[in-house]
Design a protein around this motif. Structure first.
Motif, PDB file in Angstrom:
ATOM      1  N   UNK A   1      -1.086   8.853  -3.758  1.00  0.00           N
ATOM      2  CA  UNK A   1      -1.580   7.835  -4.702  1.00  0.00           C
ATOM      3  C   UNK A   1      -1.247   8.237  -6.134  1.00  0.00           C
ATOM      4  N   UNK A   2      -1.457   9.526  -6.445  1.00  0.00           N
ATOM      5  CA  UNK A   2      -1.145  10.027  -7.784  1.00  0.00           C
ATOM      6  C   UNK A   2       0.358   9.884  -8.066  1.00  0.00           C
TER       7      UNK A   2
ATOM      8  N   UNK B   1       4.646   7.021 -10.940  1.00  0.00           N
ATOM      9  CA  UNK B   1       5.960   6.374 -10.839  1.00  0.00           C
ATOM     10  C   UNK B   1       5.872   4.883 -11.127  1.00  0.00           C
ATOM     11  N   UNK B   2       4.677   4.397 -11.532  1.00  0.00           N
ATOM     12  CA  UNK B   2       4.463   2.984 -11.840  1.00  0.00           C
ATOM     13  C   UNK B   2       4.760   2.092 -10.638  1.00  0.00           C
ATOM     14  N   UNK B   3       4.362   2.571  -9.456  1.00  0.00           N
ATOM     15  CA  UNK B   3       4.564   1.806  -8.222  1.00  0.00           C
ATOM     16  C   UNK B   3       3.690   0.548  -8.251  1.00  0.00           C
ATOM     17  N   UNK B   4       4.260  -0.619  -7.957  1.00  0.00           N
ATOM     18  CA  UNK B   4       3.481  -1.872  -7.999  1.00  0.00           C
ATOM     19  C   UNK B   4       2.361  -1.939  -6.958  1.00  0.00           C
ATOM     20  N   UNK B   5       2.394  -1.058  -5.964  1.00  0.00           N
ATOM     21  CA  UNK B   5       1.329  -1.052  -4.952  1.00  0.00           C
ATOM     22  C   UNK B   5       0.025  -0.444  -5.472  1.00  0.00           C
ATOM     23  N   UNK B   6       0.090   0.209  -6.612  1.00  0.00           N
ATOM     24  CA  UNK B   6      -1.097   0.847  -7.192  1.00  0.00           C
ATOM     25  C   UNK B   6      -1.656  -0.042  -8.304  1.00  0.00           C
ATOM     26  N   UNK B   7      -2.952  -0.210  -8.327  1.00  0.00           N
ATOM     27  CA  UNK B   7      -3.595  -1.089  -9.319  1.00  0.00           C
ATOM     28  C   UNK B   7      -3.457  -0.521 -10.731  1.00  0.00           C
TER      29      UNK B   7
END
Length: 345
Positions: A17-18, A23-29
């Motif tokens: 998650x970190x 990495x600015x992954x769109x899956x993370x809020x």
């Protein structure tokens, strides 16, 4: 050294998650990204570039490959590009080639191995075939100089028109013996500037080959030596046009060393508008270069296409015009100041 696992333990979340949040992954809020970023900054976390490269993650570095940072023209471009790229989330890394194609190849290899986001290059006269191959695999654009083997995406100035304007200015002042000290014509910039010089000369006047002195465009010493050669001629020129920033510096140094007064003894037109040029003698008439505009346009275009992932081989050319700045180092030749004889009425 703080790791992703340390940040995860502090926040009581998984390391994946970190990693995705950083990495600015769109899956993370958005809120999770903010928390992760805040804790990472607080703990002094620094991303491991080598690890990112092993995962195939592109770096945020953009390589700038140029001949010589001591040239004020290039240092100004590097500064403007750095600020422009920084605004887009990228960082500039600088490489100097000294116009040596093997050194250029070495830097391109290193930048390629670091998985840089792209390369902005002022190419040497004849890039190594391996450099050409590596650049085809990377987003890249040519700046100032253009070599056909490196593609058709280029930002530059109108070199021919720049020297045409400076030489024409002297022709209009009555000068006919005009010396030119410029870069070798194996470089596209050198060839284009020499063309501008010849284009401006009156067609009915014989061109004096000895008035044309060509050498390394980044060499102050060459500028001095070429000026010394012109001044030692039995019939020297009444004016000199310089074809690069460093050459201009060399011309001015030699004129100062010999005590030649401009414009009383010799008219001079420089290239580039370094701060010192404005205060040299009576103020140097020179070609003002759109350095910041050129670098900013190149940087914005580069960032846009990297972020949009739209880098292609489609030709793109942007030409910024130069402008002649007239100061006190040029004037009419004495013969042009003589009043004509009275005509009969």
């Amino acid at each position: 050294m703080v790791t992703i696992k340390d940040i995860a333990a502090r926040l009581n979340v998984s390391p994946s998650t970190v990693g995705r949040a950083l990495a600015d992954d769109p899956r993370i809020s958005g809120s999770t990204k903010q928390k992760v970023t805040a804790v990472a900054n607080e703990m002094g976390y620094v991303a491991n570039l080598a690890a990112r490269m092993m995962r195939g993650v592109q770096s945020n570095l953009v390589g700038l490959v140029l001949p010589d940072i001591r040239n004020g023209f290039y240092s100004t471009i590097a500064h403007a590009l750095s600020k422009c790229l920084e605004g887009g989330g990228f960082h500039l890394t600088l490489s100097e080639t000294d116009d040596d194609r093997l050194v250029e190849l070495h830097h391109i290899r290193e930048l390629s191995s670091a998985n840089v986001a792209g390369i902005i290059i002022v190419p040497t006269a004849r890039p190594h075939p391996e450099s050409v191959r590596l650049l085809k695999m990377l987003p890249h654009i040519q700046l100032l100089r253009r070599h056909a083997a490196l593609g058709d995406q280029w930002f530059g100035i109108d070199d021919t028109e720049a020297i045409y304007e400076s030489t024409s200015h002297l022709v209009q002042l009555g000068h006919r013996r005009i010396g030119y000290v410029g870069g070798t014509d194996d470089l596209p910039t050198g060839s284009a500037r020499l063309k501008g010089y010849h284009k401006a000369l009156p067609r009915d006047e014989a061109v004096v080959p000895q008035f044309v002195q060509l050498g390394a465009p980044s060499s102050v010493d060459f500028g001095r030596e070429a000026t010394r050669s012109l001044l030692s001629m039995s019939t020297p020129p009444t004016a000199i046009v310089a074809g690069s920033v460093q050459i201009t510096q060399g011309v001015l140094e030699e004129l100062t060393a010999q005590g030649v007064r401009a414009p009383e003894q010799l008219s001079v037109v420089g290239f580039g508008d370094e701060l010192g040029f404005r205060w040299w003698g009576p103020g140097l008439t020179t070609v003002g270069l759109p350095v910041n505009d050129l670098a900013t346009a190149c940087g914005l275009w580069f960032v846009h296409h990297i972020k949009q992932n739209t880098f292609t081989s489609t030709p793109y050319t942007s030409i910024s015009p130069a402008a002649l700045i007239v100061r006190g180092s040029t004037r009419q030749v004495e013969s042009a100041l003589v009043e004509p004889a009275d005509s009969p009425i």
